[in-house]
Design a protein around this motif. Structure first.
Motif, PDB file in Angstrom:
ATOM      1  N   TYR A  68       4.692   8.685  -7.046  1.00 63.55           N
ATOM      2  CA  TYR A  68       4.745   7.200  -7.539  1.00 63.55           C
ATOM      3  C   TYR A  68       4.606   7.296  -8.896  1.00 63.55           C
ATOM      4  O   TYR A  68       3.835   8.050  -9.486  1.00 63.55           O
ATOM      5  N   LYS A  69       5.423   6.379  -9.615  1.00 64.04           N
ATOM      6  CA  LYS A  69       5.266   6.518 -10.903  1.00 64.04           C
ATOM      7  C   LYS A  69       4.262   5.404 -11.571  1.00 64.04           C
ATOM      8  O   LYS A  69       3.800   5.314 -12.492  1.00 64.04           O
ATOM      9  N   GLY A  73       3.874   0.642  -7.902  1.00 60.66           N
ATOM     10  CA  GLY A  73       4.571   1.500  -6.707  1.00 60.66           C
ATOM     11  C   GLY A  73       3.835   2.196  -5.611  1.00 60.66           C
ATOM     12  O   GLY A  73       4.163   2.166  -4.521  1.00 60.66           O
ATOM     13  N   ALA A  74       2.550   2.633  -5.962  1.00 58.35           N
ATOM     14  CA  ALA A  74       1.738   3.403  -4.867  1.00 58.35           C
ATOM     15  C   ALA A  74       1.475   2.259  -3.907  1.00 58.35           C
ATOM     16  O   ALA A  74       1.417   2.528  -2.776  1.00 58.35           O
ATOM     17  N   TYR A  75       1.196   1.095  -4.390  1.00 61.56           N
ATOM     18  CA  TYR A  75       0.493   0.021  -3.505  1.00 61.56           C
ATOM     19  C   TYR A  75       1.622  -0.168  -2.500  1.00 61.56           C
ATOM     20  O   TYR A  75       1.384  -0.574  -1.341  1.00 61.56           O
ATOM     21  N   VAL A  76       2.887  -0.541  -3.076  1.00 59.35           N
ATOM     22  CA  VAL A  76       3.956  -0.667  -2.312  1.00 59.35           C
ATOM     23  C   VAL A  76       4.266   0.270  -1.112  1.00 59.35           C
ATOM     24  O   VAL A  76       4.520   0.143   0.007  1.00 59.35           O
ATOM     25  N   MET A  81       4.111   2.336   4.288  1.00 58.37           N
ATOM     26  CA  MET A  81       3.654   3.650   5.276  1.00 58.37           C
ATOM     27  C   MET A  81       2.717   3.012   6.156  1.00 58.37           C
ATOM     28  O   MET A  81       2.808   3.392   7.533  1.00 58.37           O
ATOM     29  N   SER A  82       2.075   2.212   5.885  1.00 57.32           N
ATOM     30  CA  SER A  82       0.922   1.364   6.905  1.00 57.32           C
ATOM     31  C   SER A  82       1.667   0.789   7.938  1.00 57.32           C
ATOM     32  O   SER A  82       1.572   0.912   8.984  1.00 57.32           O
TER      33      SER A  82
END
Length: 125
Positions: A68-69, A73-76, A81-82
């Motif tokens: 993730y950049k 982006g990591a949160y989304v 994934m959840s």
């Protein structure tokens, strides 16, 4: 009956305590309570494959999240994934579910609790 048989093997000297089988029987007898604990719950699974699969899914996501950049982006990515994992646990096709959410955005905003993955099957029959 198994516990009695194990004790009988040593009492009758049928099995050498230092042999492979003897060591296995000794281990079984030493940990009898822990190894037979699952028998107290009718229908308890003999394995923990469900947990193993869930852990593998989380580990794979952690490995993929290295790319993730941004924090956003990591949160989304974590959110999706959840959702995907919850769909899998609910027996719902994740792609169909996410498409259904996109088609019902107005209704989703008014009552989000009715759009959880476990309600998907009920509303799409």
């Amino acid at each position: 009956a198994l516990e009695a048989w194990c004790h009988q093997q040593f009492a009758e000297k049928t099995v050498e305590p230092n042999s492979g089988l003897g060591k296995a029987i000794t281990y079984l007898l030493k940990h009898w309570k822990e190894l037979t604990c699952f028998l107290k719950v009718p229908g308890a699974p003999l394995d923990n494959n469900i947990c193993e699969r869930a852990l593998k899914f989380a580990i794979l996501h952690r490995k993929n999240s290295l790319f993730y950049k941004t924090q956003r982006g990591a949160y989304v990515g974590d959110l999706f994934m959840s959702l995907i994992h919850t769909c899998q646990l609910s027996g719902v096709n994740p792609l169909d579910y996410l498409t259904w959410l996109q088609k019902n955005t107005k209704a989703l905003q008014t009552s989000p609790h009715t759009f959880m993955p476990w309600h998907y099957q009920d509303q799409n029959r």
